[in-house]
Design an enzyme around this catalytic site. Sequence first.
Site, mmCIF file in Angstrom:
data_model
loop_
_atom_site.group_PDB
_atom_site.id
_atom_site.type_symbol
_atom_site.label_atom_id
_atom_site.label_comp_id
_atom_site.label_asym_id
_atom_site.label_seq_id
_atom_site.Cartn_x
_atom_site.Cartn_y
_atom_site.Cartn_z
ATOM 1 N N TYR A 153 36.347 66.174 44.078
ATOM 2 C CA TYR A 153 37.319 66.610 44.010
ATOM 3 C C TYR A 153 37.294 67.708 42.861
ATOM 4 C CZ TYR A 153 42.796 67.385 42.551
ATOM 5 O OH TYR A 153 43.562 67.720 42.347
ATOM 6 N N GLU A 241 43.658 72.717 46.154
ATOM 7 C CA GLU A 241 44.062 71.402 45.750
ATOM 8 C C GLU A 241 42.961 71.068 47.096
ATOM 9 O OE1 GLU A 241 45.277 67.141 44.337
ATOM 10 O OE2 GLU A 241 46.387 67.830 46.529
#
Length: 432
Positions: A153, A241
């Site tokens: 991530y 993101e």
Amino acid sequence: MAAPVVAQAWKLLRDLALRSPLLAARSQVVQLTPRRWLNLHEYQSKKLMSDNGVKVQRFFVADTDNEALEAAKRLNVKEIVLKAQILAGGRGKGIFSSGLKGGVHLTKDPKVVGQLAKQMIGYNLATKQTPKEGVKVNKVMVAEALDISRETYLAILMDQSCNGPVLVGSPQGGVDIEEVAASNPELIFKEQIDIIEGIKDSQAQRMAENLGFFGPLKNQAADQIKKLYNLFLKIDATQVEVNPFGETPEGQVVCFDAKINFDDNAEFRQKDIFAMDDKSENEPIENEAAKYDLKYIGLDGNIACFVNGAGLAMATCDIIFLNGGKPANFLDLGGGVKESQVYQAFKLLTADPKVEAILVNIFGGIVNCAIIANGITRACRELELKVPLVVRLEGTNVHEAQNILSNSGLPITSAADLEDAAKKAVASVAEK
């Protein structure tokens, strides 16, 4: 008892407030209109990244099933992924009005891509994040399907607590990062970036290593991280993101899925990006409000809130709730208010059949209360207002504004402060 509206609205407003998604509180959310600020489709975000040197899957976009078939043939790859393009999440588990299950499909046969696209384009896709009837799919993305050997991530976001950009990463990707932060906080890594100096090579290398990239992959990942940061600055993003920020068996670092949020105040210098805004999924009232530079969020109550500033809007909604009422919306005038905006705001609010009272709460710093008062009296007369109106004004030219209202001869209830305004608005509905 339901959570106060401030907490309910926070989930929607957290990106505007530039807070880290790792810190945002989980709360029960009332039914809001789907979206308020610029939100790009997956293919649009990936094109932005690709155009700026970020590694993404090869893809084409199609408007028809024939175009999808041709795109699949042009890709000439072992496996193809077909994705319906809507702005809501949960597409993979969604259901189409055509009967097709799933908005994301894998296949090795280009003909199947055409067949699936025929059951997607022009039909509504219902997911856990869409209205019950779903959202119409106008485009599909036909992309190369890549195997992922490892998922991480990565996010770059503006964080008020750090007064600038922060790089956030975790070796545990492909899942809800907030769950990782709660269960394994030691797997969350942060790098505070000096916005003047920019991201340092050492920071990119350290984050790549913390994500579990070693050897040649470490340099490759660090290079992608720097390119993502440069994109973040270039497009005036508040958040980029990437989840997953993945690794393929062939040794490639790829941004498989991305969400980009933008600073609406930068629209004047990001005209090409804001022109990509797909308004077809907005509520009609949102689009109408945007024409007059008004920000509108629909709620499920019966007291309309007419305010200036998002913070004051949430406080107004909350105090209505705490006094036993339910806000029908909040409508934010913003700063540079014109009398015509006030009039249009009242048109929007009175067009909502749920609205049984209107509460105006204005704190005039850069807003001239007299302009608000003139707009209110004009709207009341021309629209022949039929619902109770409670007005609380404070700040610039407030005495002139109060005189305008009191001398208007209109049935306008003045309030001394926000608490008084909320009580009077709630009481006006209860009396009906």
